[in-house]
Design a protein around this motif. Structure first.
Motif, PDB file in Angstrom:
ATOM      1  N   ALA A  39      12.641   1.319  -4.944  1.00  0.00           N
ATOM      2  CA  ALA A  39      12.106   1.290  -3.583  1.00  0.00           C
ATOM      3  C   ALA A  39      10.750   0.586  -3.578  1.00  0.00           C
ATOM      4  O   ALA A  39      10.090   0.450  -4.614  1.00  0.00           O
ATOM      5  N   ALA A  40      10.353   0.145  -2.402  1.00  0.00           N
ATOM      6  CA  ALA A  40       9.013  -0.388  -2.168  1.00  0.00           C
ATOM      7  C   ALA A  40       8.334   0.495  -1.128  1.00  0.00           C
ATOM      8  O   ALA A  40       8.970   0.903  -0.145  1.00  0.00           O
ATOM      9  N   GLU A  41       7.062   0.805  -1.346  1.00  0.00           N
ATOM     10  CA  GLU A  41       6.341   1.711  -0.453  1.00  0.00           C
ATOM     11  C   GLU A  41       5.048   1.065   0.023  1.00  0.00           C
ATOM     12  O   GLU A  41       4.272   0.549  -0.783  1.00  0.00           O
ATOM     13  N   LEU A  42       4.818   1.090   1.332  1.00  0.00           N
ATOM     14  CA  LEU A  42       3.570   0.630   1.929  1.00  0.00           C
ATOM     15  C   LEU A  42       2.810   1.846   2.426  1.00  0.00           C
ATOM     16  O   LEU A  42       3.337   2.629   3.224  1.00  0.00           O
TER      17      LEU A  42
ATOM     18  N   PRO B  68      -7.841   0.862   3.162  1.00  0.00           N
ATOM     19  CA  PRO B  68      -7.231   0.576   1.847  1.00  0.00           C
ATOM     20  C   PRO B  68      -5.704   0.551   1.811  1.00  0.00           C
ATOM     21  O   PRO B  68      -5.081   1.390   1.143  1.00  0.00           O
ATOM     22  N   PRO B  69      -5.021  -0.362   2.529  1.00  0.00           N
ATOM     23  CA  PRO B  69      -3.552  -0.400   2.403  1.00  0.00           C
ATOM     24  C   PRO B  69      -3.123  -0.703   0.969  1.00  0.00           C
ATOM     25  O   PRO B  69      -3.772  -1.478   0.266  1.00  0.00           O
ATOM     26  N   THR B  70      -2.019  -0.080   0.559  1.00  0.00           N
ATOM     27  CA  THR B  70      -1.526  -0.221  -0.808  1.00  0.00           C
ATOM     28  C   THR B  70      -0.021  -0.458  -0.786  1.00  0.00           C
ATOM     29  O   THR B  70       0.709   0.210  -0.046  1.00  0.00           O
ATOM     30  N   LEU B  71       0.434  -1.413  -1.591  1.00  0.00           N
ATOM     31  CA  LEU B  71       1.861  -1.724  -1.703  1.00  0.00           C
ATOM     32  C   LEU B  71       2.318  -1.419  -3.126  1.00  0.00           C
ATOM     33  O   LEU B  71       1.719  -1.913  -4.086  1.00  0.00           O
TER      34      LEU B  71
ATOM     35  N   ASN C  18      -3.597  -2.771  -4.464  1.00  0.00           N
ATOM     36  CA  ASN C  18      -4.376  -2.247  -3.341  1.00  0.00           C
ATOM     37  C   ASN C  18      -5.325  -3.333  -2.822  1.00  0.00           C
ATOM     38  O   ASN C  18      -5.926  -4.070  -3.600  1.00  0.00           O
ATOM     39  N   TYR C  19      -5.407  -3.410  -1.502  1.00  0.00           N
ATOM     40  CA  TYR C  19      -6.412  -4.259  -0.861  1.00  0.00           C
ATOM     41  C   TYR C  19      -7.304  -3.362  -0.022  1.00  0.00           C
ATOM     42  O   TYR C  19      -6.803  -2.606   0.827  1.00  0.00           O
ATOM     43  N   THR C  20      -8.596  -3.393  -0.266  1.00  0.00           N
ATOM     44  CA  THR C  20      -9.535  -2.576   0.499  1.00  0.00           C
ATOM     45  C   THR C  20     -10.500  -3.480   1.251  1.00  0.00           C
ATOM     46  O   THR C  20     -11.160  -4.332   0.649  1.00  0.00           O
ATOM     47  N   ARG C  21     -10.557  -3.269   2.558  1.00  0.00           N
ATOM     48  CA  ARG C  21     -11.459  -4.018   3.419  1.00  0.00           C
ATOM     49  C   ARG C  21     -12.641  -3.124   3.788  1.00  0.00           C
ATOM     50  O   ARG C  21     -12.463  -2.040   4.340  1.00  0.00           O
TER      51      ARG C  21
END
Length: 206
Positions: A74-77, A101-104, A125-128
């Protein structure tokens, strides 16, 4: 008699296979979870020891959407809204910031533990960072703070069935977040947050 038994065995096999397929398709490929998560900042420190920066720990809400390509993969967002954190130096508050901080994650779900469905995940993770404010005492740091961060993420969790298509979820993630700290436009260090996020919540499979 032998032919009859073989015919019955074949019918049973086809029936059980059809039932399994029906059960799997009944759940569907999508899963949505809501969690209450405790953000425990490891506060890995700064490459400049004179800064001695940290942020506070707190509880945050979390929403994630998973898509199952197979019963195991599976892939989780993972999403939340911008979180406000206090910035501290040597334990004293010196300002605040917000981070989104959205994370995939790519996940492997184990399906041979009965009702329990443990999983492991790894991703990015990408954190803005936004709304960065410093107190007048450290106004020289206001010039610039790194505005975003890319880093790895690791995950361990389990889904426990409660009723049809509903699960109790326990989840732990380690996320690697860091940002450059600048003064008068010059980089003076890198602040590593690297939080551990422990959560509990509910999931629904569609």
């Amino acid at each position: 008699m032998k032919k009859t038994l073989l015919a019955l065995a074949a019918v049973c096999a086809m029936t059980s296979g059809a039932a399994f397929a029906q059960q799997s398709s009944a759940e569907g490929p999508l899963m949505v979870r809501v969690r209450a998560v405790h953000l425990n900042s490891a506060n890995g420190g700064s490459t400049n020891p004179n800064l001695d920066l940290s942020i506070n720990n707190k509880f945050i809400p979390e929403l994630d959407v998973s898509y199952f390509f197979t019963p195991n993969i599976a892939a989780e967002l993972i999403l939340t809204y911008p979180q406000k954190q206090d910035i501290r130096s040597a334990g004293a508050d010196i300002g605040s910031l917000k981070h989104l901080p959205p994370t995939l994650l790519a996940q492997y779900h184990f399906t041979n533990f009965g009702g329990f469905k443990p999983y492991v995940g790894a991703g990015i993770n990408y954190t803005r960072f936004s709304s960065v404010k410093f107190s007048p005492a450290v106004a020289h740091l206001q010039a610039d703070v790194g505005r975003n961060s890319w880093g790895g993420a690791l995950q361990l969790g389990v889904d426990i069935p409660l009723s049809k298509n509903m699960y109790l979820n326990f989840d732990v993630k380690k996320v690697y977040i860091s940002t450059d700290v600048k003064s008068a436009g010059a980089k003076i260090g890198k602040f590593k947050v690297d939080p551990v996020l422990a959560g509990v919540g509910l999931g629904w499979r569609f």
